[in-house]
Design a protein around this motif. Structure first.
Motif, mmCIF file in Angstrom:
data_model
loop_
_atom_site.group_PDB
_atom_site.id
_atom_site.type_symbol
_atom_site.label_atom_id
_atom_site.label_comp_id
_atom_site.label_asym_id
_atom_site.label_seq_id
_atom_site.Cartn_x
_atom_site.Cartn_y
_atom_site.Cartn_z
ATOM 1 N N SER A 97 1.513 -2.344 -6.802
ATOM 2 C CA SER A 97 1.933 -1.898 -8.128
ATOM 3 C C SER A 97 3.116 -0.947 -8.034
ATOM 4 C CB SER A 97 0.751 -1.224 -8.828
ATOM 5 O OG SER A 97 1.109 -0.817 -10.111
ATOM 6 N N ASN A 98 3.058 0.016 -7.114
ATOM 7 C CA ASN A 98 4.164 0.966 -6.933
ATOM 8 C C ASN A 98 5.442 0.261 -6.476
ATOM 9 O OD1 ASN A 98 2.490 3.076 -7.645
ATOM 10 N ND2 ASN A 98 2.074 3.701 -5.547
ATOM 11 N N LEU A 99 5.302 -0.662 -5.535
ATOM 12 C CA LEU A 99 6.458 -1.392 -5.023
ATOM 13 C C LEU A 99 7.056 -2.284 -6.104
ATOM 14 C CD1 LEU A 99 8.261 -1.888 -2.571
ATOM 15 C CD2 LEU A 99 6.685 -3.684 -1.866
ATOM 16 N N ALA A 100 6.202 -2.958 -6.846
ATOM 17 C CA ALA A 100 6.674 -3.834 -7.924
ATOM 18 C C ALA A 100 7.452 -3.033 -8.966
ATOM 19 C CB ALA A 100 5.499 -4.554 -8.573
ATOM 20 N N ARG A 101 6.923 -1.867 -9.329
ATOM 21 C CA ARG A 101 7.589 -1.014 -10.315
ATOM 22 C C ARG A 101 8.956 -0.568 -9.788
ATOM 23 N NH1 ARG A 101 3.441 0.996 -12.339
ATOM 24 N NH2 ARG A 101 2.828 2.300 -10.591
ATOM 25 N N ALA A 102 9.025 -0.151 -8.519
ATOM 26 C CA ALA A 102 10.285 0.319 -7.942
ATOM 27 C C ALA A 102 11.330 -0.787 -7.862
ATOM 28 C CB ALA A 102 10.032 0.908 -6.554
ATOM 29 N N TYR A 146 -4.577 -0.007 -14.079
ATOM 30 C CA TYR A 146 -5.353 -0.015 -12.835
ATOM 31 C C TYR A 146 -5.054 -1.261 -12.002
ATOM 32 C CZ TYR A 146 -9.134 -0.134 -9.495
ATOM 33 O OH TYR A 146 -9.845 -0.210 -8.323
ATOM 34 N N PHE A 147 -5.060 -2.432 -12.663
ATOM 35 C CA PHE A 147 -4.856 -3.680 -11.926
ATOM 36 C C PHE A 147 -3.379 -4.017 -11.721
ATOM 37 C CE2 PHE A 147 -9.225 -4.551 -13.543
ATOM 38 C CZ PHE A 147 -9.836 -4.727 -12.314
ATOM 39 N N GLY A 148 -2.481 -3.267 -12.360
ATOM 40 C CA GLY A 148 -1.055 -3.524 -12.205
ATOM 41 C C GLY A 148 -0.607 -4.809 -12.873
ATOM 42 N N VAL A 149 -1.190 -5.101 -14.042
ATOM 43 C CA VAL A 149 -0.839 -6.304 -14.789
ATOM 44 C C VAL A 149 -0.454 -5.912 -16.209
ATOM 45 C CG1 VAL A 149 -2.378 -7.795 -13.428
ATOM 46 C CG2 VAL A 149 -3.234 -6.738 -15.529
ATOM 47 N N LYS A 204 4.530 -9.095 7.325
ATOM 48 C CA LYS A 204 3.383 -8.684 8.133
ATOM 49 C C LYS A 204 2.253 -8.101 7.280
ATOM 50 C CE LYS A 204 5.749 -8.547 12.322
ATOM 51 N NZ LYS A 204 5.513 -9.635 13.151
ATOM 52 N N ILE A 205 2.450 -8.021 5.979
ATOM 53 C CA ILE A 205 1.391 -7.537 5.087
ATOM 54 C C ILE A 205 0.981 -8.705 4.200
ATOM 55 C CG2 ILE A 205 0.776 -5.942 3.231
ATOM 56 C CD1 ILE A 205 2.643 -3.907 4.466
ATOM 57 N N ALA A 206 -0.190 -9.260 4.484
ATOM 58 C CA ALA A 206 -0.652 -10.445 3.755
ATOM 59 C C ALA A 206 -1.513 -10.090 2.551
ATOM 60 C CB ALA A 206 -1.434 -11.356 4.693
ATOM 61 N N GLU A 207 -2.286 -9.022 2.649
ATOM 62 C CA GLU A 207 -3.180 -8.638 1.557
ATOM 63 C C GLU A 207 -2.985 -7.161 1.240
ATOM 64 O OE1 GLU A 207 -7.224 -9.857 2.143
ATOM 65 O OE2 GLU A 207 -6.598 -11.760 3.006
ATOM 66 N N PRO A 208 -1.974 -6.843 0.424
ATOM 67 C CA PRO A 208 -1.677 -5.438 0.125
ATOM 68 C C PRO A 208 -2.721 -4.814 -0.800
ATOM 69 C CG PRO A 208 -0.316 -6.871 -1.198
ATOM 70 C CD PRO A 208 -1.072 -7.752 -0.244
ATOM 71 N N ARG A 209 -2.825 -3.502 -0.716
ATOM 72 C CA ARG A 209 -3.667 -2.778 -1.671
ATOM 73 C C ARG A 209 -2.996 -2.867 -3.034
ATOM 74 N NH1 ARG A 209 -3.380 2.457 1.317
ATOM 75 N NH2 ARG A 209 -2.822 3.157 -0.743
ATOM 76 N N ILE A 210 -3.810 -2.888 -4.079
ATOM 77 C CA ILE A 210 -3.276 -3.028 -5.435
ATOM 78 C C ILE A 210 -2.348 -1.872 -5.787
ATOM 79 C CG2 ILE A 210 -3.917 -2.961 -7.879
ATOM 80 C CD1 ILE A 210 -6.262 -4.734 -7.190
#
Length: 191
Positions: free
Chosen positions: A130-135, A60-63, A120-126
């Protein structure tokens, strides 16, 4: 195997993750299927989650699971949105991904990927992070501006591999020392 988890450490880590998520406890419980009173017991350090609860929260938290159960020590160095964008662009290019491919893999749009790369995105949704980090094969924390040193990144990847291969892994301190000694032995045999 015995579970060696400090309830207070889990509570402290959960408190920080909840705060950083911007979500309420009720929202988190609804999204994860965890009972509110159970979740509150975990946050207050009165009880700790079972392995399946740790896995649900980590996803859930992407950790990593270790980020939930281990004491978090050093204060991180925070990066600006522009620096985060540069990291995303460099990783996307290194992986040979177009904007379209990355948008498809992450379930977002090309415009969002471009905004992110431009800082331009300072506070992304978790979920987005998480999806971007995984990719991009990045730690999720990198997309929130937390700069990890190379040693910590390698440790996190090692822990993640261990937990993925052995999801019910719960070792005592003595067992961990034995594993470390065995790894040192294997490394010494390379020479």
């Amino acid at each position: 195997m015995r579970v060696e988890i400090d309830k207070k450490v889990v509570g402290k880590n959960l408190t920080k993750l909840v705060k950083n998520s911007g979500k309420s406890r009720k929202e988190i419980c609804a999204a994860t299927g965890i009972g509110y009173s159970t979740f509150t017991e975990w946050i207050n350090g009165r009880k700790y989650p079972r392995p399946e609860g740790i896995e649900i929260l980590a996803k859930y938290f992407g950790v990593s699971k270790a980020d939930l159960i281990e004491e978090q020590t050093a204060a991180p160095v925070l990066l600006s949105p522009a620096e985060i964008g540069n990291t995303i662009r460099a990783q996307r290019e290194e992986k040979g991904l177009t904007y379209e491919q990355l948008a498809e893999q992450t379930g977002t749009t090309v415009a969002v990927i471009k905004k992110w790369e431009k800082g331009k995105i300072a506070e992304p949704r978790i979920d987005m992070a998480s999806n971007l980090a995984r990719a991009l094969d990045l730690p999720t924390s990198a997309l929130f501006g937390v700069q990890e040193n190379e040693t910590n990144i390698r440790r996190q990847r090692f822990r993640t591999m261990l937990y993925e291969e052995l999801p019910d892994l719960c070792l005592t301190d003595d067992e961990i020392r034995q594993v470390i000694n065995y790894i040192k032995f294997v490394i010494s045999q390379r020479k």
